[in-house]
Design a protein around this motif. Structure first.
Motif, mmCIF file in Angstrom:
data_model
loop_
_atom_site.group_PDB
_atom_site.id
_atom_site.type_symbol
_atom_site.label_atom_id
_atom_site.label_comp_id
_atom_site.label_asym_id
_atom_site.label_seq_id
_atom_site.Cartn_x
_atom_site.Cartn_y
_atom_site.Cartn_z
ATOM 1 N N PRO A 123 35.396 36.263 51.518
ATOM 2 C CA PRO A 123 36.297 37.275 50.956
ATOM 3 C C PRO A 123 37.759 36.814 50.907
ATOM 4 C CG PRO A 123 34.847 38.235 52.607
ATOM 5 C CD PRO A 123 34.685 36.749 52.705
ATOM 6 N N ILE A 124 38.424 37.163 49.804
ATOM 7 C CA ILE A 124 39.851 36.887 49.668
ATOM 8 C C ILE A 124 40.576 38.107 49.069
ATOM 9 C CG2 ILE A 124 39.763 35.903 47.328
ATOM 10 C CD1 ILE A 124 41.732 33.714 48.379
ATOM 11 N N HIS A 125 39.831 39.187 48.849
ATOM 12 C CA HIS A 125 40.410 40.342 48.163
ATOM 13 C C HIS A 125 41.590 40.988 48.886
ATOM 14 C CE1 HIS A 125 38.196 43.191 50.797
ATOM 15 N NE2 HIS A 125 37.243 42.280 50.754
ATOM 16 N N PRO A 126 41.672 40.964 50.240
ATOM 17 C CA PRO A 126 42.883 41.548 50.849
ATOM 18 C C PRO A 126 44.171 40.826 50.431
ATOM 19 C CG PRO A 126 41.133 41.360 52.478
ATOM 20 C CD PRO A 126 40.689 40.585 51.279
ATOM 21 N N LEU A 127 44.098 39.517 50.263
ATOM 22 C CA LEU A 127 45.260 38.766 49.805
ATOM 23 C C LEU A 127 45.563 39.084 48.345
ATOM 24 C CD1 LEU A 127 47.453 36.623 50.134
ATOM 25 C CD2 LEU A 127 45.721 34.868 49.665
ATOM 26 N N ILE A 128 44.530 39.175 47.510
ATOM 27 C CA ILE A 128 44.719 39.517 46.094
ATOM 28 C C ILE A 128 45.356 40.898 45.973
ATOM 29 C CG2 ILE A 128 43.538 39.919 43.908
ATOM 30 C CD1 ILE A 128 43.621 36.969 44.771
ATOM 31 N N ASP A 129 44.886 41.849 46.780
ATOM 32 C CA ASP A 129 45.460 43.200 46.752
ATOM 33 C C ASP A 129 46.939 43.167 47.136
ATOM 34 O OD1 ASP A 129 42.968 44.142 46.065
ATOM 35 O OD2 ASP A 129 42.459 44.859 48.076
ATOM 36 N N ALA A 130 47.271 42.374 48.164
ATOM 37 C CA ALA A 130 48.661 42.285 48.611
ATOM 38 C C ALA A 130 49.551 41.673 47.533
ATOM 39 C CB ALA A 130 48.749 41.480 49.905
ATOM 40 N N LEU A 131 49.059 40.641 46.850
ATOM 41 C CA LEU A 131 49.838 39.998 45.794
ATOM 42 C C LEU A 131 50.100 40.966 44.646
ATOM 43 C CD1 LEU A 131 48.129 36.478 45.695
ATOM 44 C CD2 LEU A 131 50.415 37.011 46.548
ATOM 45 N N ASN A 132 49.084 41.720 44.251
ATOM 46 C CA ASN A 132 49.268 42.684 43.164
ATOM 47 C C ASN A 132 50.260 43.778 43.540
ATOM 48 O OD1 ASN A 132 47.503 42.214 40.673
ATOM 49 N ND2 ASN A 132 46.071 41.775 42.326
ATOM 50 N N ALA A 133 50.182 44.226 44.790
ATOM 51 C CA ALA A 133 51.129 45.244 45.247
ATOM 52 C C ALA A 133 52.556 44.712 45.267
ATOM 53 C CB ALA A 133 50.725 45.743 46.632
ATOM 54 N N ALA A 134 52.689 43.380 45.395
ATOM 55 C CA ALA A 134 54.011 42.753 45.414
ATOM 56 C C ALA A 134 54.476 42.360 44.007
ATOM 57 C CB ALA A 134 53.980 41.522 46.315
ATOM 58 N N GLY A 135 53.715 42.771 42.988
ATOM 59 C CA GLY A 135 54.123 42.487 41.621
ATOM 60 C C GLY A 135 53.623 41.168 41.072
ATOM 61 N N ILE A 136 52.696 40.537 41.777
ATOM 62 C CA ILE A 136 52.128 39.257 41.332
ATOM 63 C C ILE A 136 50.716 39.531 40.826
ATOM 64 C CG2 ILE A 136 51.444 36.939 42.043
ATOM 65 C CD1 ILE A 136 53.565 37.381 44.378
ATOM 66 N N HIS A 137 50.495 39.362 39.533
ATOM 67 C CA HIS A 137 49.193 39.681 38.942
ATOM 68 C C HIS A 137 48.170 38.630 39.344
ATOM 69 C CE1 HIS A 137 46.111 41.175 36.454
ATOM 70 N NE2 HIS A 137 46.303 40.378 35.402
ATOM 71 N N ALA A 138 47.144 39.063 40.078
ATOM 72 C CA ALA A 138 46.081 38.167 40.534
ATOM 73 C C ALA A 138 44.765 38.922 40.509
ATOM 74 C CB ALA A 138 46.379 37.650 41.941
ATOM 75 N N THR A 139 43.693 38.215 40.226
ATOM 76 C CA THR A 139 42.384 38.858 40.124
ATOM 77 C C THR A 139 41.311 38.013 40.796
ATOM 78 O OG1 THR A 139 41.913 37.797 37.993
ATOM 79 C CG2 THR A 139 42.970 39.961 37.925
ATOM 80 N N VAL A 140 40.241 38.700 41.221
ATOM 81 C CA VAL A 140 39.001 38.061 41.680
ATOM 82 C C VAL A 140 37.842 38.869 41.109
ATOM 83 C CG1 VAL A 140 39.773 36.971 43.817
ATOM 84 C CG2 VAL A 140 39.120 39.378 43.838
ATOM 85 N N PRO A 141 36.635 38.310 41.098
ATOM 86 C CA PRO A 141 35.469 39.084 40.645
ATOM 87 C C PRO A 141 35.221 40.288 41.554
ATOM 88 C CG PRO A 141 34.981 36.729 40.708
ATOM 89 C CD PRO A 141 36.302 36.906 41.400
ATOM 90 N N SER A 142 34.278 41.121 41.139
ATOM 91 C CA SER A 142 33.967 42.327 41.904
ATOM 92 C C SER A 142 33.464 42.019 43.301
ATOM 93 C CB SER A 142 32.921 43.166 41.156
ATOM 94 O OG SER A 142 31.741 42.408 40.927
ATOM 95 N N SER A 143 32.997 40.795 43.537
ATOM 96 C CA SER A 143 32.548 40.383 44.873
ATOM 97 C C SER A 143 33.682 40.323 45.873
ATOM 98 C CB SER A 143 31.865 39.009 44.799
ATOM 99 O OG SER A 143 32.813 38.012 44.413
ATOM 100 N N GLY A 144 34.916 40.238 45.376
ATOM 101 C CA GLY A 144 36.076 40.083 46.263
ATOM 102 C C GLY A 144 36.255 38.665 46.759
#
Length: 417
Positions: A123-144
């Motif tokens: 899993p890496i989705h917590p980091l992706i969520d943090a980046l998006n909240a900080a204004g950095i557009h990042a994505t991962v598949p639904s698996s996280g």
């Protein structure tokens, strides 16, 4: 798949071996040196699969990196990163993909980061969520899990960022490492009251400080990082404490004397705490909280199997999302050696020590699940029990390519098949 079997081991292991540089420190220092402006020199670095992936990716991001010797690297940083020509492939190097995911926000353009089939389950989705909240557009598949896509704008804003550290402290470290290059000072807030593996956050802070960054806390949940950028530095990487645990355990298990060239007091990494626990063998504590020494838990669990009593390992839920599910892998391996040797309750691993294990163990093949730490820790069981084979022995190349040759220096002999 190939196997290795320990054929012969001296009753007591004596001799001198070498442990490589710390993976955790090497990959942090590589990134920080790459983000500094000018030439930095790193010595004592680990050269293994994980660090090679980091070096290759940084090179593809436009960083000039040159080996001046087997364990010394010169890095010419420019304070920024360029868009690579292709996606970045990081194998199963967790530190590399997690640290670089945040760093790629500094790229002007889109960067895809991916890994092998094992990485695509981490899993890496917590980091992706943090980046998006900080204004950095990042994505991962639904698996996280990877692959990750980061749409960098060439800079990061900074300010206040919230991140969850429940699954890994590396998400917090990733944000910390790039924060000095933000347009303004950054405050990173933990979403939880506490975080596991705090020792690794201190490693991150120490490396950052060595390169001129300023990190401070006013409470346990907030990390303040000034937007100072990084200075160049001649930086020495300390030896790997996780690698040292195998030889500390081998020494303890056989009553021998193994010289690593370093004493436990020379290590700042959290796994050094395993050495103190080993001093009570064969009567290990009945409960060991593994939250702050997670990479040492497979080693301690194998050691506990030869002890006098039952040991419960707690605080290790994060081991389920490492290179493999290490709780399941250790449980399976111990019960292959002797049925009933280990049980699982929730996320706790219970090892039922048996000092007669060498006479009761059955020949078996340990499924490492391609995890270097499972291979190296179960090799310890082979020092005492005959007929134990380790599947996929080359998986140790991830962090300790010379592991088997270092064991052979102590008089241990192997058969490869």
């Amino acid at each position: 798949m190939p196997t290795i079997e320990i054929l012969r081991s001296p009753l007591k292991l004596h001799g001198k071996v070498g442990v490589p540089g710390s993976k955790s420190i090497t990959n942090r220092a590589l990134l920080v040196a790459a983000l500094a402006t000018g030439k930095s020199s790193l010595s004592g670095v680990l050269v293994s699969d994980d660090t090679r992936y980091m070096v290759k990716a940084l090179t593809e991001l436009g960083v000039c990196i040159r080996f001046s010797s087997d364990t010394c690297i010169d890095i010419e940083g420019t304070g920024t990163l360029k868009q690579p020509c292709d996606s970045l492939y990081l194998g199963n190097a967790g530190t590399a993909i997690r640290f670089l995911t945040a760093a790629c926000a500094l790229v002007k353009g889109t960067v895809v980061l991916n890994g092998d089939e094992h990485m695509q389950k981490r899993p890496i989705h917590p980091l992706i969520d943090a980046l998006n909240a900080a204004g950095i557009h990042a994505t991962v598949p639904s698996s996280g899990c990877p692959p990750c896509q980061v749409h960098g704008q060439g800079s990061i804003l900074g300010g206040t960022i919230s991140v969850s550290g429940n699954l890994s402290s590396q998400f917090l470290s990733s944000l910390m490492l790039v924060a000095p290059l933000a347009k303004q000072s950054t405050t990173i807030k933990l979403a939880e009251d506490t975080i596991g593996a705090l020792g690794y956050i201190e490693i991150t802070r120490s490396v950052m400080n060595a390169f001129g960054a300023h990190v401070y806390q006013d409470d346990e949940k907030r990390f303040h990082i000034a937007n100072t950028g990084y200075n160049t530095c001649d930086f020495k990487v300390e030896p790997d404490a996780s690698a040292a645990t195998y030889f500390w355990a081998a020494e303890t298990l056989t009553g021998g004397m193994i010289d690593l060239g370093y004493s436990p007091s020379d290590f700042s990494q959290p796994d050094v705490a395993a050495h103190t626990l080993m001093q009570s063998f064969p009567s290990l504590p009945s409960c060991i909280d593994g939250a702050q020494l997670q990479d040492a838990i497979p080693t301690l669990a194998v050691l506990a199997a030869f002890g006098y009593s039952k040991v419960r390992f707690t605080g290790i839920a994060n081991l389920r999302v490492k290179e493999c599910d290490r709780i399941a892998a250790v449980h399976k391996g111990l019960n292959c050696i002797k049925p009933g040797l280990a049980t699982i309750e929730g996320d706790d691993l219970i090892v039922i020590g048996d000092p007669e294990l060498p006479t009761q163990a059955r020949p078996c093949t340990i499924d490492t699940m391609s995890d270097h730490r499972i291979a190296m820790s179960f090799a310890l069981a082979g020092l005492k029990c005959r007929g134990i084979k380790i599947l996929d022995p080359k998986c140790v190349d991830k962090t300790f390519p010379n592991y088997w040759s270092e064991l052979s220096k102590l008089g241990v002999s192997f058969s490869y098949a």
